[in-house]
Design a protein around this motif. Structure first.
Motif, PDB file in Angstrom:
ATOM      1  N   LEU A 149       0.821  -1.205   0.000  1.00  8.67           N
ATOM      2  CA  LEU A 149       0.000   0.000   0.000  1.00  8.67           C
ATOM      3  C   LEU A 149       0.859   1.261   0.000  1.00  8.67           C
ATOM      4  N   THR A 150       1.925   1.270   0.778  1.00  2.00           N
ATOM      5  CA  THR A 150       2.803   2.438   0.808  1.00  2.00           C
ATOM      6  C   THR A 150       3.418   2.679  -0.564  1.00  2.00           C
ATOM      7  N   GLY A 151       3.820   1.611  -1.229  1.00  2.00           N
ATOM      8  CA  GLY A 151       4.419   1.733  -2.553  1.00  2.00           C
ATOM      9  C   GLY A 151       3.471   2.330  -3.573  1.00  2.00           C
ATOM     10  N   ILE A 152       2.219   1.876  -3.571  1.00  2.00           N
ATOM     11  CA  ILE A 152       1.254   2.409  -4.555  1.00  2.00           C
ATOM     12  C   ILE A 152       0.898   3.859  -4.222  1.00  2.00           C
ATOM     13  N   LYS A 153       0.840   4.188  -2.938  1.00  2.00           N
ATOM     14  CA  LYS A 153       0.552   5.579  -2.553  1.00  2.00           C
ATOM     15  C   LYS A 153       1.670   6.507  -3.020  1.00  2.00           C
ATOM     16  N   LYS A 154       2.919   6.119  -2.742  1.00  2.00           N
ATOM     17  CA  LYS A 154       4.034   6.968  -3.157  1.00  2.00           C
ATOM     18  C   LYS A 154       4.099   7.061  -4.675  1.00  2.00           C
ATOM     19  N   HIS A 155       3.877   5.940  -5.369  1.00  2.00           N
ATOM     20  CA  HIS A 155       3.857   5.963  -6.835  1.00  2.00           C
ATOM     21  C   HIS A 155       2.806   6.952  -7.324  1.00  2.00           C
ATOM     22  N   PHE A 156       1.596   6.847  -6.778  1.00  2.00           N
ATOM     23  CA  PHE A 156       0.500   7.696  -7.243  1.00  2.00           C
ATOM     24  C   PHE A 156       0.817   9.172  -7.021  1.00  2.00           C
ATOM     25  N   PHE A 157       1.338   9.498  -5.826  1.00  2.00           N
ATOM     26  CA  PHE A 157       1.693  10.887  -5.562  1.00  2.00           C
ATOM     27  C   PHE A 157       2.807  11.356  -6.488  1.00  2.00           C
ATOM     28  N   ARG A 158       3.864  10.546  -6.655  1.00  2.00           N
ATOM     29  CA  ARG A 158       5.012  10.953  -7.472  1.00  2.00           C
ATOM     30  C   ARG A 158       4.629  11.168  -8.925  1.00  2.00           C
ATOM     31  N   LYS A 159       3.874  10.239  -9.480  1.00  2.00           N
ATOM     32  CA  LYS A 159       3.605  10.277 -10.919  1.00  2.00           C
ATOM     33  C   LYS A 159       2.331  11.030 -11.292  1.00  2.00           C
ATOM     34  N   HIS A 160       1.348  11.063 -10.398  1.00  2.00           N
ATOM     35  CA  HIS A 160       0.056  11.626 -10.777  1.00  2.00           C
ATOM     36  C   HIS A 160      -0.438  12.713  -9.831  1.00  2.00           C
ATOM     37  N   GLY A 161       0.293  12.947  -8.743  1.00  2.00           N
ATOM     38  CA  GLY A 161      -0.181  13.899  -7.730  1.00  2.00           C
ATOM     39  C   GLY A 161       0.393  15.292  -7.902  1.00  2.00           C
ATOM     40  N   GLU A 162      -0.139  16.193  -7.094  1.00  2.00           N
ATOM     41  CA  GLU A 162       0.298  17.585  -7.103  1.00  2.00           C
ATOM     42  C   GLU A 162       1.624  17.700  -6.349  1.00  2.00           C
ATOM     43  N   LYS A 163       2.542  18.457  -6.903  1.00  2.00           N
ATOM     44  CA  LYS A 163       3.842  18.661  -6.264  1.00  2.00           C
ATOM     45  C   LYS A 163       3.716  19.851  -5.313  1.00  2.00           C
ATOM     46  N   LYS A 164       3.704  19.543  -4.011  1.00  2.00           N
ATOM     47  CA  LYS A 164       3.437  20.559  -2.988  1.00  2.00           C
ATOM     48  C   LYS A 164       4.697  21.096  -2.313  1.00  2.00           C
ATOM     49  N   TRP A 165       5.774  20.307  -2.303  1.00  2.00           N
ATOM     50  CA  TRP A 165       6.974  20.709  -1.568  1.00  2.00           C
ATOM     51  C   TRP A 165       8.032  21.215  -2.538  1.00  2.00           C
ATOM     52  N   LYS A 166       8.574  22.402  -2.207  1.00  2.00           N
ATOM     53  CA  LYS A 166       9.531  23.064  -3.090  1.00  2.00           C
ATOM     54  C   LYS A 166      10.860  23.258  -2.365  1.00  2.00           C
ATOM     55  N   CYS A 167      11.937  22.913  -3.033  1.00  2.00           N
ATOM     56  CA  CYS A 167      13.272  23.120  -2.483  1.00  2.00           C
ATOM     57  C   CYS A 167      13.563  24.624  -2.482  1.00  2.00           C
ATOM     58  N   GLU A 168      14.003  25.135  -1.342  1.00  2.00           N
ATOM     59  CA  GLU A 168      14.289  26.571  -1.215  1.00  2.00           C
ATOM     60  C   GLU A 168      15.527  26.982  -2.007  1.00  2.00           C
ATOM     61  N   ARG A 169      16.442  26.036  -2.233  1.00  2.00           N
ATOM     62  CA  ARG A 169      17.691  26.362  -2.922  1.00  2.00           C
ATOM     63  C   ARG A 169      17.547  26.344  -4.440  1.00  2.00           C
ATOM     64  N   CYS A 170      16.915  25.280  -4.973  1.00  2.00           N
ATOM     65  CA  CYS A 170      16.902  25.126  -6.433  1.00  2.00           C
ATOM     66  C   CYS A 170      15.501  25.190  -7.037  1.00  2.00           C
ATOM     67  N   SER A 171      14.493  25.325  -6.211  1.00  2.00           N
ATOM     68  CA  SER A 171      13.081  25.441  -6.642  1.00  2.00           C
ATOM     69  C   SER A 171      12.507  24.169  -7.252  1.00  2.00           C
ATOM     70  N   LYS A 172      13.184  23.048  -7.094  1.00  2.00           N
ATOM     71  CA  LYS A 172      12.654  21.790  -7.597  1.00  2.00           C
ATOM     72  C   LYS A 172      11.442  21.403  -6.747  1.00  2.00           C
ATOM     73  N   MET A 173      10.412  20.855  -7.397  1.00  2.00           N
ATOM     74  CA  MET A 173       9.163  20.528  -6.711  1.00  2.00           C
ATOM     75  C   MET A 173       9.028  19.022  -6.502  1.00  2.00           C
ATOM     76  N   TYR A 174       8.395  18.645  -5.383  1.00  2.00           N
ATOM     77  CA  TYR A 174       8.202  17.243  -5.029  1.00  2.00           C
ATOM     78  C   TYR A 174       6.775  17.000  -4.572  1.00  2.00           C
ATOM     79  N   ALA A 175       6.261  15.816  -4.887  1.00  2.00           N
ATOM     80  CA  ALA A 175       4.922  15.424  -4.478  1.00  2.00           C
ATOM     81  C   ALA A 175       4.944  14.580  -3.208  1.00  2.00           C
ATOM     82  N   VAL A 176       6.087  13.982  -2.883  1.00  2.00           N
ATOM     83  CA  VAL A 176       6.228  13.148  -1.693  1.00  2.00           C
ATOM     84  C   VAL A 176       7.179  13.854  -0.736  1.00  2.00           C
TER      85      VAL A 176
END
Length: 178
Positions: free
Chosen positions: A116-143
């Motif tokens: 279940l954890t694997g499918i949740k992380k997959h879904f967020f990474r590939k299909h979810g909204e990227k909510k977390w932003k790196c302050e240094r390089c502005s790269k966005m992450y969903a997990v």
């Protein structure tokens, strides 16, 4: 005790071959991601269920938990009856999870993910909204855990091109140079 006497006390096998009288069990191979057990039960969860946080709510204080076991442990604090379910190895079928996105490779039961954890992380990474932003390089992450891991190493290694642009690795400079 001298070094010589220590090394001479251990038996040595000059050919470095294992003892042929002791059978070596075959190495168990792990399943690759997306190659589930054909006997496993295939479960398809909705995007809403996969993205839900705190699905299990305490009826006393309203606090939410991601897992039923965490709620049960919390209920102890309210002196409520609680029961942790034990996993039984017999009679329970292994479960695999498919992605709800029809165009995704993991939507196919033959490419289902094993937990279940694997499918949740997959879904967020590939299909979810990227909510977390790196302050240094502005790269966005969903997990969040991906963002945290990136944040620990972002900006530590910097390679400067002759034009002044910063890169995280030398190979990135070589790729972008003409």
């Amino acid at each position: 005790m001298s070094r010589e006497s220590i090394t001479n006390t251990f038996p040595t096998n000059p050919s470095h071959q294992p003892n042929p009288s002791i059978p070596i069990p075959p190495k168990k191979k792990r399943s690759l991601p997306g190659t589930p057990d054909p006997e496993a039960e295939v479960i398809s969860l909705s995007p809403k269920t996969l993205m839900a946080t705190n699905r299990f709510l305490c009826e006393i204080c309203g606090k939410g938990f991601q897992r039923d076991q965490n709620l049960q442990l919390h209920r102890r604090g309210h002196n409520l009856p609680w029961k942790l379910r034990q996993r039984s190895s017999k009679g329970t079928k292994k479960r695999v999870y498919v992605c709800p996105e029809r165009t995704c490779v993991h939507h196919n039961p033959l490419r289902a993910l094993g937990d279940l954890t694997g499918i949740k992380k997959h879904f967020f990474r590939k299909h979810g909204e990227k909510k977390w932003k790196c302050e240094r390089c502005s790269k966005m992450y969903a997990v969040k855990s991906d963002w945290k891991a990136h944040s620990k190493t972002c900006g530590i290694r910097e390679y400067r091109c002759h034009c002044g642009t910063l890169f995280a690795s030398k190979s990135k400079i070589k790729i972008t140079q003409h």
